[in-house]
Design a protein around this motif. Sequence first.
Motif, short mmCIF file in Angstrom:
data_model
loop_
_atom_site.label_atom_id
_atom_site.label_comp_id
_atom_site.label_asym_id
_atom_site.label_seq_id
_atom_site.Cartn_x
_atom_site.Cartn_y
_atom_site.Cartn_z
N ARG A 184 0.49 9.36 11.89
CA ARG A 184 1.51 8.97 10.89
C ARG A 184 0.92 8.01 9.88
O ARG A 184 1.16 8.12 8.67
CB ARG A 184 2.69 8.30 11.59
N PHE A 185 0.13 7.06 10.37
CA PHE A 185 -0.50 6.10 9.48
C PHE A 185 -1.40 6.82 8.47
O PHE A 185 -1.37 6.52 7.27
CB PHE A 185 -1.32 5.09 10.30
N VAL A 188 0.43 8.38 5.72
CA VAL A 188 0.91 7.41 4.72
C VAL A 188 -0.20 7.07 3.72
O VAL A 188 0.03 7.10 2.51
CB VAL A 188 1.44 6.13 5.40
N MET A 199 5.75 7.78 -2.84
CA MET A 199 5.78 7.17 -1.51
C MET A 199 6.79 6.03 -1.47
O MET A 199 7.55 5.87 -0.53
CB MET A 199 4.39 6.64 -1.13
N ILE A 202 10.36 7.36 -1.52
CA ILE A 202 10.92 7.87 -0.26
C ILE A 202 10.96 6.78 0.81
O ILE A 202 11.36 7.05 1.94
CB ILE A 202 10.20 9.14 0.27
N GLY A 203 10.56 5.58 0.46
CA GLY A 203 10.84 4.47 1.37
C GLY A 203 9.65 3.79 2.02
O GLY A 203 9.84 3.00 2.95
N PHE A 204 8.43 4.06 1.57
CA PHE A 204 7.29 3.38 2.17
C PHE A 204 6.91 2.15 1.37
O PHE A 204 6.65 2.25 0.18
CB PHE A 204 6.06 4.30 2.23
N TYR A 209 0.40 -0.80 4.09
CA TYR A 209 -0.36 0.29 4.72
C TYR A 209 -1.76 0.39 4.11
O TYR A 209 -2.75 0.60 4.82
CB TYR A 209 0.38 1.62 4.57
N GLN B 106 9.55 10.75 7.97
CA GLN B 106 8.76 9.70 8.63
C GLN B 106 9.07 8.32 8.05
O GLN B 106 9.14 7.33 8.78
CB GLN B 106 7.27 10.03 8.46
N ALA B 107 9.28 8.27 6.75
CA ALA B 107 9.53 7.00 6.08
C ALA B 107 10.79 6.32 6.64
O ALA B 107 10.93 5.10 6.54
CB ALA B 107 9.68 7.21 4.57
N HIS B 108 11.67 7.12 7.23
CA HIS B 108 12.93 6.56 7.71
C HIS B 108 13.03 6.56 9.23
O HIS B 108 14.11 6.48 9.79
CB HIS B 108 14.10 7.30 7.06
N GLN B 109 11.88 6.70 9.89
CA GLN B 109 11.86 6.59 11.35
C GLN B 109 11.12 5.34 11.78
O GLN B 109 10.22 5.38 12.61
CB GLN B 109 11.17 7.81 11.96
N HIS B 111 8.59 1.93 11.33
CA HIS B 111 7.30 1.73 10.68
C HIS B 111 6.34 2.88 11.01
O HIS B 111 6.54 3.61 11.97
CB HIS B 111 6.69 0.40 11.11
N SER B 112 5.32 2.99 10.19
CA SER B 112 4.33 4.05 10.40
C SER B 112 2.99 3.48 10.83
O SER B 112 1.95 4.06 10.58
CB SER B 112 4.15 4.87 9.12
#
Lengths: 315, 253
Positions: A184-185, A188, A199, A202-204, A209, B106-109, B111-112
């Motif tokens: 997942r990282f 990102v 990015m 959509i909420g990052f 990161y 993923q952005a809403h689950q 942290h990544s």
Amino acid sequence: MELTRLKSWLLAIGFVVLVAVPPLVTALDETFYITLISRVMIFAIAALSLDIILGFGGMISFGHAAYLGLGSYAVGILAFHEITNGWLQLFVAIGGSAVVAFIIGAICLRTSGIYFIMITLAMTQLLFFIGISLETYGGDDGLPTDRSEFAAFIDLGNEWILFYLILGFLVLCMYISWRLINSRFGMVIRGCHENEARMQAIGFPTYRYKLLAFVISGSMCGIAGFLLANLTEFVTPEFMHWFRSGEIMIMVLVGGMGTLFGPVVGAFAFLLFEEIISGFTENWPVIFGPLLVLLVLFAKQGVWGLLPKSKAGDG
Amino acid sequence: MADPILKVEDLTKSFGGVVATDQFFFDIHQGEIHAIIGPNGAGKTTLLAQVSGMLKPDSGRILFDGQDITGLSAAERSHLGLARSFQITSVFRHFSALQNVALAIQAHQGHSFRFWKPAAKDSSLTEPAMEILSDLGLADRANILADNLSHGEKRQLEVAMALATDPKLLLLDEPTAGMGAEDSARIREFLGGLKGRHSMLLIEHDMDTVFSLADRVTVLVYGRGIATGTPEEVRGNAEVRAAYLGEDDAAHA
């Protein structure tokens, strides 16, 4: 990203060949090659670490030699103070690189584009001159150092063992990078490269990161520095010179930016080319330069990128 | 009546001498589709950029669900339930359609900072992503690189990514831009189907889409709202006809 069968095979064959190098060249009485290939593998780790942020994260760091230098000075300075424990030196090499990468990254990642390139370059030159001014540790002349001491069975005084230790680290770094890029990282940081504004939309929160990717990359290069000091038994500010940063970047370009294992291939291609051609002429860059231009023009994804891709489009 | 989902108060933004948003007041009721129309250069996209958090306004306030979000980043607004689709297609070109949507999920689950498990094999990402693609009729295109999708499909993917963040309010910047009549109709039908579930701010040039979907329409000219009302009211408004619709008709004549 997935590997095609061809690439998996090439990696497997490459690994077997590397394992066979020490006995083979010893049998041929050309043990010089053990040192040469060891050096190549160390730079392969450095190039791989750079590719994580350069090829995948889109962060064009022109100062990656900083961590090569930091990792090697961790060995040199600790050994100077008679702390020769390899684990401790390795820990300091990684930790020190991480801390410095965090500071440099935190500042540089406020910028982007050409500013990012220039400021990473400037930061590393700063470290270079700090290295020169460290009179206690040899300053300009560098500092001879002993090899790290691990438990009895890992005797780095033995060139074979050092070779296999470096190979082990290379494989480990490749595997870690592989997991990282596909996690997942990894998604990102790749997304940030593709389209950072999206990015964020959509909420990052992208900055944190990217900063962590920068730190991971620097730490991994710190491992390369640790190994380099052990190989050369000498540390010098030259390891941090911008010229070195450029070389690491060229290895990434030659092998293939954003291909993960391309930079490993690139390190081999670059350093072996240098070794062979410089046997004929000391002006070897005159030959290498045009080749690099051709490669960048016609194979944007480097040597590794010339190989067929998997269906998912990368790898 | 419940608080409006979005309330924009006295918003002003200028670039040098050009006032792109000029003391603009505006609100969207819960569940409403509110369209903003206006001639080119009226400041529609600039307005959307301020609501979504990509541009900071010079002055004024933006309230989302009763909370002042003027100072929040785009990422923070996304987590409150604001989602934006882009006028100029802004998908991740080197990711597959599925990966594009999965990334938004993923952005809403949480942290990544998860470094080990492959994201591509994570069914908590791929399953909901696949569901959204199916809703938009893109299921059979899931594994195609976004770069290789047709323009219409990319536009659909835009909307899919916005929806994947499970928003309370969708900010749609010309969702049918550059689409053929058939694709436009499909998007229109799809957005109509979302009515009631999501509030929407719709920026659109295509009058068919505006008049068939919108509950209310605001007309923006030089950064100012000159009229707000039902589609019928706006259509009948003389000032609007002069400023926009008439001009448009004239252009088509």
